[in-house]
Design a protein around this motif. Structure first.
Motif, PDB file in Angstrom:
ATOM      1  N   VAL A 185       4.169   0.905   2.554  1.00  0.00           N
ATOM      2  CA  VAL A 185       3.023   0.491   1.759  1.00  0.00           C
ATOM      3  C   VAL A 185       2.491  -0.853   2.254  1.00  0.00           C
ATOM      4  O   VAL A 185       3.257  -1.757   2.549  1.00  0.00           O
ATOM      5  N   PRO A 186       1.161  -0.964   2.380  1.00  0.00           N
ATOM      6  CA  PRO A 186       0.577  -2.266   2.681  1.00  0.00           C
ATOM      7  C   PRO A 186       0.403  -3.054   1.380  1.00  0.00           C
ATOM      8  O   PRO A 186       0.049  -2.485   0.349  1.00  0.00           O
ATOM      9  N   GLY A 245      -5.038 -18.411   5.880  1.00  0.00           N
ATOM     10  CA  GLY A 245      -4.937 -19.486   4.888  1.00  0.00           C
ATOM     11  C   GLY A 245      -3.817 -19.183   3.919  1.00  0.00           C
ATOM     12  O   GLY A 245      -2.654 -19.178   4.284  1.00  0.00           O
ATOM     13  N   SER A 246      -4.171 -18.874   2.680  1.00  0.00           N
ATOM     14  CA  SER A 246      -3.155 -18.527   1.688  1.00  0.00           C
ATOM     15  C   SER A 246      -3.156 -17.023   1.374  1.00  0.00           C
ATOM     16  O   SER A 246      -2.503 -16.585   0.442  1.00  0.00           O
ATOM     17  N   ARG A 247      -3.859 -16.242   2.169  1.00  0.00           N
ATOM     18  CA  ARG A 247      -3.959 -14.789   1.958  1.00  0.00           C
ATOM     19  C   ARG A 247      -3.006 -14.062   2.902  1.00  0.00           C
ATOM     20  O   ARG A 247      -3.011 -14.295   4.111  1.00  0.00           O
ATOM     21  N   ALA A 248      -2.186 -13.177   2.351  1.00  0.00           N
ATOM     22  CA  ALA A 248      -1.203 -12.424   3.139  1.00  0.00           C
ATOM     23  C   ALA A 248      -1.510 -10.938   3.078  1.00  0.00           C
ATOM     24  O   ALA A 248      -1.876 -10.410   2.021  1.00  0.00           O
ATOM     25  N   ARG A 249      -1.343 -10.284   4.234  1.00  0.00           N
ATOM     26  CA  ARG A 249      -1.413  -8.822   4.326  1.00  0.00           C
ATOM     27  C   ARG A 249      -0.176  -8.382   5.086  1.00  0.00           C
ATOM     28  O   ARG A 249      -0.013  -8.727   6.253  1.00  0.00           O
ATOM     29  N   ILE A 250       0.704  -7.638   4.401  1.00  0.00           N
ATOM     30  CA  ILE A 250       1.951  -7.196   5.024  1.00  0.00           C
ATOM     31  C   ILE A 250       2.128  -5.700   4.798  1.00  0.00           C
ATOM     32  O   ILE A 250       1.440  -5.103   3.968  1.00  0.00           O
TER      33      ILE A 250
END
Length: 76
Positions: free
Chosen positions: A31-32, A58-63
């Motif tokens: 799952v993303p 910046g402070s945004r994460a996509r994993i």
């Protein structure tokens, strides 16, 4: 809490000099996840899965979290 869903969750823990993100996926499929971090950084380094890392915006994460697995991510 950074993310809560029926089969996934993510949360942050902080000290004065380090932030760690724990993301868990209890689903049978990868799952993303996308969420905002409580701090800014340039990448997340996975302590549970050595050699894997994710760039930050910046402070945004996509994993992506593998099926029935977790990530323990250090903010760098």
């Amino acid at each position: 809490q950074l993310h809560i869903d029926h089969a996934q969750f993510a949360f942050a823990r902080q000290t004065a000099d380090q932030t760690v993100i724990v993301a868990v996926n209890a689903d049978a499929n990868a799952v993303p996840l996308t969420f905002n971090l409580p701090v800014q950084g340039s990448r997340l380094s996975d302590a549970l899965n050595p050699g894997e890392a994710f760039d930050l915006d910046g402070s945004r994460a996509r994993i992506e979290v593998p099926p029935n697995w977790a990530r323990v991510l250090r903010v760098e």
